[in-house]
Scaffold this motif. Structure first.
Motif, mmCIF file in Angstrom:
data_model
loop_
_atom_site.group_PDB
_atom_site.id
_atom_site.type_symbol
_atom_site.label_atom_id
_atom_site.label_comp_id
_atom_site.label_asym_id
_atom_site.label_seq_id
_atom_site.Cartn_x
_atom_site.Cartn_y
_atom_site.Cartn_z
ATOM 1 N N VAL A 1 0.807 -1.226 0.000
ATOM 2 C CA VAL A 1 0.000 0.000 0.000
ATOM 3 C C VAL A 1 0.837 1.272 0.000
ATOM 4 O O VAL A 1 0.291 2.358 -0.192
ATOM 5 N N LEU A 2 2.129 1.164 0.190
ATOM 6 C CA LEU A 2 2.956 2.373 0.315
ATOM 7 C C LEU A 2 2.902 3.242 -0.929
ATOM 8 O O LEU A 2 2.844 4.471 -0.835
ATOM 9 N N LEU A 3 2.890 2.640 -2.115
ATOM 10 C CA LEU A 3 2.848 3.423 -3.350
ATOM 11 C C LEU A 3 1.604 4.298 -3.413
ATOM 12 O O LEU A 3 1.658 5.431 -3.895
ATOM 13 N N GLN A 4 0.485 3.806 -2.897
ATOM 14 C CA GLN A 4 -0.742 4.613 -2.865
ATOM 15 C C GLN A 4 -0.537 5.882 -2.036
ATOM 16 O O GLN A 4 -1.022 6.957 -2.396
ATOM 17 N N TYR A 5 0.192 5.753 -0.915
ATOM 18 C CA TYR A 5 0.462 6.912 -0.069
ATOM 19 C C TYR A 5 1.443 7.864 -0.738
ATOM 20 O O TYR A 5 1.326 9.079 -0.603
ATOM 21 N N VAL A 6 2.416 7.324 -1.437
ATOM 22 C CA VAL A 6 3.359 8.174 -2.179
ATOM 23 C C VAL A 6 2.599 8.970 -3.236
ATOM 24 O O VAL A 6 2.781 10.189 -3.367
#
Length: 167
Positions: free
Chosen positions: A84-89
Motif C-alpha cells: 500500500v505504500l505506493l498509494q500513499y506516495v
C-alpha cells in the motif's frame, strides 16, 4: 554561478502530522526563499525512512517494516514490498502538486529505501537505535512471495531451478 534550483528533503512526517491535515508552512518558507533568489525548487520526497513517517501512519496496519533474513527482525524502515505504500506516495505527490505551482518546481526526486540514501535498505548509521545492518532486507512475507513468483516465472519448476543453481 549558474544555479537554477535548491533541493531539500520533504518529510511526510513534517507535513501531515495529523491524518488528512496538510501543513506545508515549513516548505512554503523554502519555496519563498528560493523565489527571492530566483531559484526553483527540487523537493526530495521522503516516504519510507523511519524519520519521515507520520506517527499516526506508523500506528496503522499499513505500516510494514522491512525484515532481515539473517535474524528475522524488523527495522523501522518501510519495506519496499509494502503493497500500500505506493498509494500513499501517489497521494502525497498529488497533494504537493495541488499546493505548489508547477512553474516553481524544477523537478521532483522520489525518496529512498534506506535511512540516509544508502543503496541498501538499512545502513549502519543508527546501529543500536533499532535493528539495522548491511545485509539482506527481504524477509517480509511479500518479499518471499515475490521471490518465489519470480523464480517460478523464470524456471517454471523446482527441478529447473535446482539445475540452474547447481542445488
Amino acid at each position: 554561478m549558474g544555479f537554477t534550483s535548491v533541493q531539500s528533503f520533504v518529510r511526510w512526517s513534517a507535513i501531515e502530522r495529523v491524518e488528512g491535515i496538510w501543513d506545508w508552512s515549513f516548505y512554503d518558507w523554502v519555496m519563498d526563499e528560493g523565489k527571492r533568489f530566483g531559484l526553483k525548487w527540487v523537493p526530495f520526497i521522503m516516504i519510507g525512512p523511519w524519520y519521515a513517517m507520520p506517527s499516526w501512519w506508523l500506528a496503522t496496519p499499513d505500516n510494514r517494516p522491512n525484515k532481515c533474513l539473517e535474524h528475522g527482525e524488523e527495522s523501522w524502515v518501510q519495506s519496499i514490498w509494502n503493497p500500500v505504500l505506493l498509494q500513499y506516495v501517489e497521494r502525497f505527490v498529488k497533494a504537493l502538486a495541488e499546493h505548489y505551482p508547477e512553474d516553481l518546481i524544477e523537478s521532483i526526486m522520489v525518496g529512498i529505501a534506506g535511512d540516509y540514501g544508502e543503496s541498501t535498505t538499512n545502513g549502519l548509521y543508527v546501529d543500536g537505535y533499532y535493528h539495522t545492518h548491511v545485509g539482506w532486507w527481504c524477509g517480509e512475507d511479500e518479499a518471499i512471495d515475490d521471490f518465489r513468483r519470480a523464480m517460478r516465472d523464470k524456471y517454471r519448476d523446482v527441478e529447473s531451478l535446482n539445475r540452474a543453481w547447481g542445488t
